[in-house]
Scaffold this active site. Sequence first.
Site, PDB file in Angstrom:
ATOM      1  N   HIS A 140     -51.202 -10.636  47.404  1.00  0.00           N
ATOM      2  CA  HIS A 140     -51.575  -9.408  47.840  1.00  0.00           C
ATOM      3  C   HIS A 140     -50.836  -8.963  48.787  1.00  0.00           C
ATOM      4  O   HIS A 140     -50.792 -10.066  49.696  1.00  0.00           O
ATOM      5  CB  HIS A 140     -53.145  -9.391  47.946  1.00  0.00           C
ATOM      6  CG  HIS A 140     -53.526  -7.768  48.046  1.00  0.00           C
ATOM      7  ND1 HIS A 140     -53.765  -7.303  49.091  1.00  0.00           N
ATOM      8  CD2 HIS A 140     -54.156  -7.124  47.090  1.00  0.00           C
ATOM      9  CE1 HIS A 140     -54.319  -6.036  49.071  1.00  0.00           C
ATOM     10  NE2 HIS A 140     -54.730  -5.914  47.641  1.00  0.00           N
ATOM     11  N   ASP A 217     -57.019 -16.983  50.203  1.00  0.00           N
ATOM     12  CA  ASP A 217     -57.363 -15.593  50.264  1.00  0.00           C
ATOM     13  C   ASP A 217     -58.316 -15.803  48.757  1.00  0.00           C
ATOM     14  O   ASP A 217     -57.658 -15.640  47.775  1.00  0.00           O
ATOM     15  CB  ASP A 217     -56.039 -14.565  49.943  1.00  0.00           C
ATOM     16  CG  ASP A 217     -56.714 -13.158  49.307  1.00  0.00           C
ATOM     17  OD1 ASP A 217     -57.874 -13.072  49.123  1.00  0.00           O
ATOM     18  OD2 ASP A 217     -55.789 -12.580  49.254  1.00  0.00           O
ATOM     19  N   GLN A 220     -60.608 -12.888  44.986  1.00  0.00           N
ATOM     20  CA  GLN A 220     -60.663 -12.581  43.273  1.00  0.00           C
ATOM     21  C   GLN A 220     -61.475 -13.933  42.874  1.00  0.00           C
ATOM     22  O   GLN A 220     -61.755 -13.780  41.710  1.00  0.00           O
ATOM     23  CB  GLN A 220     -59.392 -12.413  42.582  1.00  0.00           C
ATOM     24  CG  GLN A 220     -58.673 -11.346  43.074  1.00  0.00           C
ATOM     25  CD  GLN A 220     -59.466  -9.885  42.505  1.00  0.00           C
ATOM     26  OE1 GLN A 220     -60.368  -9.874  41.895  1.00  0.00           O
ATOM     27  NE2 GLN A 220     -58.990  -8.629  43.199  1.00  0.00           N
ATOM     28  N   LYS A 243     -65.890  -6.941  46.197  1.00  0.00           N
ATOM     29  CA  LYS A 243     -65.624  -7.342  45.068  1.00  0.00           C
ATOM     30  C   LYS A 243     -66.497  -8.245  44.365  1.00  0.00           C
ATOM     31  O   LYS A 243     -66.330  -8.764  43.226  1.00  0.00           O
ATOM     32  CB  LYS A 243     -64.052  -8.110  45.174  1.00  0.00           C
ATOM     33  CG  LYS A 243     -62.942  -7.114  45.522  1.00  0.00           C
ATOM     34  CD  LYS A 243     -61.499  -7.708  45.727  1.00  0.00           C
ATOM     35  CE  LYS A 243     -60.707  -6.840  46.461  1.00  0.00           C
ATOM     36  NZ  LYS A 243     -60.001  -5.853  45.689  1.00  0.00           N
ATOM     37  N   CYS A 383     -50.940  -3.684  45.094  1.00  0.00           N
ATOM     38  CA  CYS A 383     -50.742  -3.989  46.400  1.00  0.00           C
ATOM     39  C   CYS A 383     -50.014  -5.593  46.189  1.00  0.00           C
ATOM     40  O   CYS A 383     -50.299  -6.312  46.928  1.00  0.00           O
ATOM     41  CB  CYS A 383     -52.115  -4.217  47.224  1.00  0.00           C
ATOM     42  SG  CYS A 383     -52.887  -2.650  47.464  1.00  0.00           S
TER      43      CYS A 383
END
Length: 425
Positions: A140, A217, A220, A243, A383
């Site tokens: 991302h 990261d 998700q 999220k 993104c």
Amino acid sequence: MGAAACAEPGPGGPLTGPSPAFRPPRDDFPILSRPVNGQPLVWLDSAASAQKPRIVLDAMRTFAETHYANVHRGVHGLGHAATEAYEAARNRVAAFIGAAAADEVVFVRGATEAINLVAASFGRSTLRAGDEIVLTELEHHANIVPWQLLREASGVVLRVVPIGDDGTVSLDDLRATLGTRTRLVAVAHVSNVLGTVLPVAEIARLAHAAGARLLVDGCQAVPGRPVDVTALGADFYVFSAHKMYGPTGIGVLWGRRELLAAMPPWQGGGEMIASVSFERTTFKKPPYRFEAGTPPIIEAIGLAAACDYLAGLGLAGIAAHEQALRACAVERLRAVPGLRLLAAEGPGERAGILSFIIDGVHPHDIATVLDTAGIAIRAGHHCAQPLMRRLGVAATARASFGLYNTSADVDALAEGLMRVREVFG
Ligand code: PMP
């Protein structure tokens, strides 16, 4: 996956997803009962932001109505109560991600801010010109641009691990990219475009063997699978509350205690100091050193409630449910003429995220037609423009599944896409 992936109904009746062990708690989410464009809402955009269960909304409202004050400041009773609740939230988040201690959890505005913090603090204080940061092709922008800003400031070099045609990152390719100057590896845990789950525990071992740190990261990943940052072996792990069914405006930087302790502040202001004079300022220990100004207090309460909610439902069940929905969607979407799934299948696990295009139809037009049927998907570059380039497209349509989705939502998507075909011939 065979036809069994879409088998219906399970023991819970019509609300049951394709994974019979998990019953999507749709009633917990007030927004799911509102119509959109006169149709029942089919929310397939959780990867952009997830809807909020009542328990999260109630926790924030109750706190604001009964315990609210600024934290770490007031000697009054509410100030103490708010500080206790805020720090209790930090404890709950730490436990949720398997942190060794609550002071390894820094509250920030979101994953984007967390990565910028690491780049500005760890990056500027420890990386020198010529040192290398290794990323992957599926990152991302939040895990690309902060490193480019650091490159401009410090002369670090960015190296990129290519992805395979199936959207996976091979450990051999990673090994080939690591070098004697590698100081940091920064990778997504789960791709926000393809749903690929990266083997972060193995990546941690390779990064450490090369003498580098690992930032993951987890935007998700945290909403849909059990994550234990200590067991994964990462050095930094970042994610956003919104999220994971929590509020906007708050996210987490988890960092190993000794790393955070050695890092300088990146923003200055109230609450992060030990003492200030015009000549010299000294700073508090982490996490407070990195929380300048009034923090997102009400949001921290909401984030902790979201952690409790997810832990209560069981992350392993949620992961299985979302994987099953994805497998079901792969099967159903294959039957749509002219639809091409992008890097949708290959070895390794996939989270509930799926990208596709339809010949001759712009992804925005797909999303617009679906919206008329109350179906929300995301269209665009997500993104992740370097990944779009790798896939050979400018944009994709993306369906992403959350814990509240059912196979009826997959049916609605498949039918909606047939309608897109009709509209565009
Ligand atoms: N990384 C990934 C993988 C993401 O999916 C997102 C959100 N789309 C981000 C980082 C950035 O998150 P935020 O905008 O909440 O800071």
